[in-house]
Scaffold this motif. Structure first.
Motif, PDB file in Angstrom:
ATOM      1  N   VAL A  93     -54.886 -13.157 -62.010  1.00 52.38           N
ATOM      2  CA  VAL A  93     -55.131 -14.597 -61.922  1.00 52.38           C
ATOM      3  C   VAL A  93     -54.289 -15.337 -62.948  1.00 52.38           C
ATOM      4  N   SER A  94     -54.260 -14.841 -64.165  1.00 50.58           N
ATOM      5  CA  SER A  94     -53.484 -15.482 -65.222  1.00 50.58           C
ATOM      6  C   SER A  94     -51.993 -15.529 -64.873  1.00 50.58           C
ATOM      7  N   GLU A  95     -51.464 -14.419 -64.381  1.00 54.32           N
ATOM      8  CA  GLU A  95     -50.043 -14.388 -64.011  1.00 54.32           C
ATOM      9  C   GLU A  95     -49.749 -15.322 -62.841  1.00 54.32           C
ATOM     10  N   LEU A  96     -50.638 -15.386 -61.872  1.00 58.67           N
ATOM     11  CA  LEU A  96     -50.458 -16.287 -60.732  1.00 58.67           C
ATOM     12  C   LEU A  96     -50.444 -17.737 -61.181  1.00 58.67           C
ATOM     13  N   VAL A  97     -51.381 -18.095 -62.033  1.00 57.41           N
ATOM     14  CA  VAL A  97     -51.471 -19.477 -62.523  1.00 57.41           C
ATOM     15  C   VAL A  97     -50.253 -19.818 -63.373  1.00 57.41           C
ATOM     16  N   GLU A  98     -49.874 -18.918 -64.273  1.00 57.22           N
ATOM     17  CA  GLU A  98     -48.720 -19.209 -65.119  1.00 57.22           C
ATOM     18  C   GLU A  98     -47.441 -19.349 -64.290  1.00 57.22           C
ATOM     19  N   ARG A  99     -47.243 -18.458 -63.345  1.00 56.20           N
ATOM     20  CA  ARG A  99     -46.073 -18.541 -62.467  1.00 56.20           C
ATOM     21  C   ARG A  99     -46.068 -19.877 -61.706  1.00 56.20           C
ATOM     22  N   ALA A 100     -47.229 -20.313 -61.256  1.00 59.60           N
ATOM     23  CA  ALA A 100     -47.330 -21.592 -60.541  1.00 59.60           C
ATOM     24  C   ALA A 100     -46.990 -22.754 -61.464  1.00 59.60           C
ATOM     25  N   PHE A 101     -47.475 -22.717 -62.699  1.00 59.34           N
ATOM     26  CA  PHE A 101     -47.147 -23.773 -63.657  1.00 59.34           C
ATOM     27  C   PHE A 101     -45.643 -23.790 -63.950  1.00 59.34           C
ATOM     28  N   VAL A 102     -45.064 -22.616 -64.138  1.00 56.47           N
ATOM     29  CA  VAL A 102     -43.622 -22.532 -64.402  1.00 56.47           C
ATOM     30  C   VAL A 102     -42.839 -23.114 -63.220  1.00 56.47           C
TER      31      VAL A 102
END
Length: 176
Positions: A128-137
């Motif tokens: 979840v954290s990686e998905l959210v961070e990738r989306a923010f980036v």
């Protein structure tokens, strides 16, 4: 209460759904597979055909993490960058409302030291954290890593607020 559906795959789903409810209501350590079987309207030996108690918890947790990943994936695919964070918040709030037992189960699992449970929790949080961070980036958000950390921390605060029935915890900066 889960209803019998016939096929083994559907029965597995019924058992997992019953386990989520029973484990969330009673607590994993106090709950028994007999209680899960009763909730699913099947025999206890039939539960053991598919699961041990621990593997049932792991599968229940995997279901809960997949639900979050799928909901967030839909938001990411459909939201404009400026609405991304708000869309993710709304998606999580909807899960908390419609699948409260899954969130409560995740909260319990954070304290369980059994390695398979710890691993599914770590993997779920990581994904979840990686998905959210990738989306923010990809949305061009400034300080994507910090925003992800803040987002995840607010999600955990939402969980505590829900579990303790203390909505006032969220009144102090839940939304940006």
């Amino acid at each position: 209460m889960a209803k019998g559906t016939g096929t083994s795959a559907n029965r597995r789903t019924d058992i997992v759904a019953a386990a989520i409810e029973v484990f969330a209501e009673i607590g994993y350590y106090r709950a028994t597979t007999a209680q899960v079987a009763e909730r699913a309207n099947i025999s206890q030996p039939y539960v053991y055909r598919f699961f041990t108690k621990e593997s049932l918890l792991v599968e229940a947790l995997e279901v809960s993490w997949q639900r979050i990943m799928q909901a967030f994936g839909r938001v990411i695919a459909s939201e404009k960058p400026e609405g991304l964070e708000e869309g993710l918040i709304q998606a999580y709030e909807a899960i908390m409302e419609s699948h409260r037992s899954e969130i409560l189960l995740q909260m319990q699992a954070q304290t369980i030291q059994d390695q398979p449970v710890r691993e599914v929790m770590r993997q779920g949080m990581r994904s979840v954290s990686e998905l959210v961070e990738r989306a923010f980036v990809e949305a061009g958000a400034a300080e994507a890593s910090r925003r992800t950390s803040d987002f995840m921390a607010r999600g955990l605060l939402c969980n505590v607020s829900m579990a303790l029935d203390m909505p006032s915890l969220l009144d102090k900066g839940h939304r940006r």
